[in-house]
Design an enzyme around this catalytic site. Structure first.
Site, PDB file in Angstrom:
ATOM      1  N   CYS A 276       0.804  -1.229   0.000  1.00 29.79           N
ATOM      2  CA  CYS A 276       0.000   0.000   0.000  1.00 29.79           C
ATOM      3  C   CYS A 276       0.831   1.270   0.000  1.00 29.79           C
ATOM      4  O   CYS A 276       0.285   2.366  -0.120  1.00 29.79           O
ATOM      5  CB  CYS A 276      -0.939  -0.006   1.209  1.00 29.79           C
ATOM      6  SG  CYS A 276      -1.804  -1.565   1.416  1.00 29.79           S
TER       7      CYS A 276
ATOM      8  N   HIS B  33      -3.222   7.870   5.657  1.00 29.31           N
ATOM      9  CA  HIS B  33      -3.389   6.536   5.069  1.00 29.31           C
ATOM     10  C   HIS B  33      -4.798   6.052   5.372  1.00 29.31           C
ATOM     11  O   HIS B  33      -5.475   5.521   4.495  1.00 29.31           O
ATOM     12  CB  HIS B  33      -2.338   5.584   5.621  1.00 29.31           C
ATOM     13  CG  HIS B  33      -2.290   4.272   4.924  1.00 29.31           C
ATOM     14  ND1 HIS B  33      -2.127   4.162   3.562  1.00 29.31           N
ATOM     15  CD2 HIS B  33      -2.407   2.999   5.395  1.00 29.31           C
ATOM     16  CE1 HIS B  33      -2.130   2.873   3.218  1.00 29.31           C
ATOM     17  NE2 HIS B  33      -2.310   2.154   4.300  1.00 29.31           N
TER      18      HIS B  33
ATOM     19  N   GLU C 166      -1.880   5.314  13.384  1.00 33.47           N
ATOM     20  CA  GLU C 166      -1.544   6.489  12.583  1.00 33.47           C
ATOM     21  C   GLU C 166      -1.868   7.764  13.365  1.00 33.47           C
ATOM     22  O   GLU C 166      -1.110   8.740  13.322  1.00 33.47           O
ATOM     23  CB  GLU C 166      -2.291   6.483  11.248  1.00 33.47           C
ATOM     24  CG  GLU C 166      -1.834   7.606  10.314  1.00 33.47           C
ATOM     25  CD  GLU C 166      -2.443   7.553   8.929  1.00 33.47           C
ATOM     26  OE1 GLU C 166      -1.986   8.318   8.049  1.00 33.47           O
ATOM     27  OE2 GLU C 166      -3.386   6.747   8.714  1.00 33.47           O
TER      28      GLU C 166
ATOM     29  N   LYS D 188      -9.826   7.707   1.406  1.00 37.04           N
ATOM     30  CA  LYS D 188     -10.263   6.314   1.227  1.00 37.04           C
ATOM     31  C   LYS D 188     -11.709   6.144   1.657  1.00 37.04           C
ATOM     32  O   LYS D 188     -12.349   5.148   1.315  1.00 37.04           O
ATOM     33  CB  LYS D 188      -9.354   5.365   2.014  1.00 37.04           C
ATOM     34  CG  LYS D 188      -7.956   5.211   1.440  1.00 37.04           C
ATOM     35  CD  LYS D 188      -7.146   4.177   2.216  1.00 37.04           C
ATOM     36  CE  LYS D 188      -5.752   4.003   1.637  1.00 37.04           C
ATOM     37  NZ  LYS D 188      -4.880   5.168   1.890  1.00 37.04           N
TER      38      LYS D 188
ATOM     39  N   HIS E 144      -9.764   1.491  -0.689  1.00 34.89           N
ATOM     40  CA  HIS E 144      -8.309   1.356  -0.621  1.00 34.89           C
ATOM     41  C   HIS E 144      -7.788   0.727  -1.900  1.00 34.89           C
ATOM     42  O   HIS E 144      -8.064  -0.430  -2.197  1.00 34.89           O
ATOM     43  CB  HIS E 144      -7.944   0.496   0.586  1.00 34.89           C
ATOM     44  CG  HIS E 144      -6.479   0.477   0.893  1.00 34.89           C
ATOM     45  ND1 HIS E 144      -5.532   1.119   0.127  1.00 34.89           N
ATOM     46  CD2 HIS E 144      -5.790  -0.110   1.915  1.00 34.89           C
ATOM     47  CE1 HIS E 144      -4.338   0.916   0.644  1.00 34.89           C
ATOM     48  NE2 HIS E 144      -4.473   0.184   1.736  1.00 34.89           N
TER      49      HIS E 144
ATOM     50  N   PHE F 176       1.515  -3.170   4.101  1.00 31.18           N
ATOM     51  CA  PHE F 176       1.847  -4.483   4.651  1.00 31.18           C
ATOM     52  C   PHE F 176       3.354  -4.731   4.498  1.00 31.18           C
ATOM     53  O   PHE F 176       3.963  -4.338   3.499  1.00 31.18           O
ATOM     54  CB  PHE F 176       1.092  -5.586   3.911  1.00 31.18           C
ATOM     55  CG  PHE F 176      -0.335  -5.778   4.378  1.00 31.18           C
ATOM     56  CD1 PHE F 176      -0.906  -4.982   5.347  1.00 31.18           C
ATOM     57  CD2 PHE F 176      -1.113  -6.787   3.824  1.00 31.18           C
ATOM     58  CE1 PHE F 176      -2.207  -5.170   5.772  1.00 31.18           C
ATOM     59  CE2 PHE F 176      -2.425  -6.995   4.235  1.00 31.18           C
ATOM     60  CZ  PHE F 176      -2.980  -6.191   5.200  1.00 31.18           C
TER      61      PHE F 176
END
Length: 424
Positions: free
Chosen positions: A175, A314, A325, A346, A351, A410
Site C-alpha cells: 500500500c 493513510h 496512525e 479512502k 483502498h 503491509f
C-alpha cells in the site's frame, strides 16, 4: 549534473471509483461522494464481503484498439488511461486529442522516465489462466499471460506508448507503492538523473481470489451498507474496502517546466521512506515506523512540523492502522496536531492498494491548488484517544501551504510525501 534541483508537478491524471478524470474526481471529492457499492465484477453469493469501490463506466476501447486490449490486464489499462490524461495535461506531447501512443520528442526521450507501482498485478488474469489450464490443458494458456500479469507492465506500457526512455521501474511495496513511486521519481529529478517522470500507482484486484484473500485474513469490511463500510477513524470501523483505479502525476524539474511554459500545480519538497521491520501485516506499536517516516519527510523538505496544514492520511478504516496512525501524528506534531486537518479520502475511493498513493497524491495536489480540504465522509463518532480533526462529513475551504500524504503498507513499508503550494 546539478544536485538539489527544484521539482514541480505539471500534469495530473486519474481514474478511480469516484471519477474517470481529474476534473470529475475532484468534483466528487468536493461533494463528498462515496464510490463504494455492491460488487458487480463477480458473484459474491458465497462471500462474506459484498461491497467494493469499483471504477464505473470504464471504456478503454475509446482510446485503444480492441486487439491491444486483449493483451493487456485491467490494472495496465487503468494506468494507461490515467497516464494519458496526465501527459496531455502536462503539455509534454503536443496533441489535441487523447491518444495512448502520442510520442514525446526524440531529444527529450532519454531524460523522461516512468515509475508506476502495482501491488498485485494481473491477479484476474492469473485466476483466469489457471482455470483455463486446469480445464483445457496447460498448452491452452494464453501466450500473452506472463506479460499481462506481471506488475511492472503498467510502467512498461506507458513508457513504450509514449517513447519515454529514462529509468522505468515498478516499486512493489504493497500500500506504500504509489507514494514510493512518486518519491523515488522526485529523488531522481532532484539529483539530476532525469528531467521528467510519469509516476504514481495502479491496481485492479476486485476479483474472487483478491477479495477472498483479504476477507479470510479479516482485513476487509463485511458491512453491506456502502455508506458504513469505508469509515476511517470511526469507532465502528471494521476493515477496509477494496478499491481499484490509478493516479498518475507528472513531475518535472522546475527550469525545464518554466522554459516550456508549463502550468505548475504545486512543488514537491519532501519524501520519507522506511520500514517498521516489525510484522508482515500489523503496523508497529503506536505507529513508531510511520512517525519516523513523517519526520524523515519533514527533514527532507527542510520545514518544521507546525508548517504542515493538512495530512491526507493513510486512514484505511482498519482498527490498528487508524489508531496507530493517529498516535504517530500526535507524536510527530505535538501541540500542532490539535490545529492540523487530517482526513482520509479512502472514505470515498476505498483502498486502492498499490494505486492508493498515486490517487491520494493527485487529491493532495488539488487540495493545495484549490484551497480545499477533503472530508472523511461517513465518519460519525470516534474513540476517546482518536481526537484529531478528521474533517468529518464535509470538506473545508482553507488556504494550504504544505500538505503531507501518508502511505503505510503491509510488510511495514512506509512512504510520506510533502507538497508545497506553488507561487509563480
Amino acid at each position: 549534473m546539478k544536485i538539489g534541483r527544484k521539482v514541480v508537478i505539471t500534469g495530473l491524471g486519474t481514474i478511480n471509483p469516484i471519477g474517470n478524470s481529474v476534473e470529475e474526481s475532484w468534483k466528487s471529492v468536493r461533494e463528498g461522494k462515496c464510490g463504494v457499492g455492491e460488487i458487480t465484477a463477480f458473484d459474491t453469493t458465497n462471500f462474506k464481503v459484498k461491497v467494493a469501490a469499483e471504477v464505473k463506466n470504464f471504456h478503454p476501447e475509446t482510446r485503444l484498439e480492441k486487439r491491444e486490449l486483449r493483451h493487456m490486464a485491467r490494472f495496465t489499462q487503468l494506468a494507461l488511461y490515467a497516464a494519458d490524461e496526465a501527459i496531455k495535461d502536462s503539455g509534454l506531447c503536443e496533441t489535441e486529442d487523447f491518444s495512448f501512443d502520442t510520442k514525446i520528442s526524440d531529444e527529450e526521450a532519454d531524460r523522461c522516465g516512468v515509475i508506476i507501482s502495482c501491488g498485485i498485478g494481473g491477479i484476474g488474469n492469473i485466476e483466469e489462466q489457471h482455470k483455463r489450464g486446469e480445464d483445457m490443458g496447460y498448452e491452452k494458456v494464453n501466450p500473452f499471460f506472463v506479460p499481462m500479469a506481471i506488475s511492472n507492465m503498467a510502467a512498461a506500457r506507458v513508457a513504450i506508448n509514449h517513447g519515454l526512455k529514462g529509468m522505468c521501474t515498478c516499486p512493489v511495496t504493497a500500500c506504500a507503492g504509489g507514494s514510493n513511486a512518486i518519491g523515488d521519481a522526485f529523488l531522481r529529478i532532484r539529483d539530476g538523473y532525469e528531467d521528467v517522470f510519469v509516476c504514481g500507482g495502479t491496481e485492479s484486484s476486485i476479483t474472487p481470489l483478491g477479495i477472498a484473500g483479504f476477507q479470510n485474513m479479516k482485513a476487509l469490511s463485511q458491512s453491506e451498507d456502502p455508506k458504513r463500510a469505508s469509515i476511517p477513524f470511526d469507532k465502528d470501523r471494521n476493515g477496509f474496502v477494496m478499491g481499484e483505479g490509478s493516479g498518475i502525476v507528472v513531475l518535472e524539474e522546475y527550469e525545464h517546466a518554466k522554459k516550456r511554459g508549463a502550468h505548475i500545480y504545486a512543488e514537491m519538497v519532501g519524501y520519507g521512506s522506511n520500514c517498521d521491520a516489525y510484522h508482515i501485516t500489523s503496523p508497529s506499536p503506536e505507529g513508531e515506523g510511520g512517525a519516523k517516516c513523517m519526520k524523515l519527510a519533514l527533514k527532507d523538505a527542510g520545514i518544521s512540523a507546525d508548517e504542515v496544514d493538512y495530512i491526507n492520511a493513510h486512514g484505511t478504516s482498519t482498527s490498528l492502522n487508524d489508531k496507530y496512525e493517529t498516535a504517530a501524528i500526535k507524536s510527530v506534531f505535538g501541540d500542532h496536531a490539535k490545529e492540523l486537518l487530517v482526513s482520509s479520502t479512502k472514505s470515498m475511493t476505498g483502498h486502492l492498494l498499490g494505486g492508493a498513493g498515486g490517487v491520494e497524491a493527485v487529491f493532495s495536489i488539488k487540495a493545495l491548488e484549490d484551497g480545499f480540504v477533503p472530508a472523511t465522509v461517513g465518519l460519525m463518532e470516534t474513540e476517546p484517544d482518536m481526537d484529531l480533526n478528521y474533517v468529518p462529513g464535509k470538506g473545508i475551504e482553507k488556504k494550504l501551504d504544505y500538505v503531507l500524504s501518508n502511505s503505510l503498507g503491509f510488510g511495514g513499508h512506509n512512504a510520506c510525501l510533502i507538497f508545497k503550494r506553488y507561487e509563480g
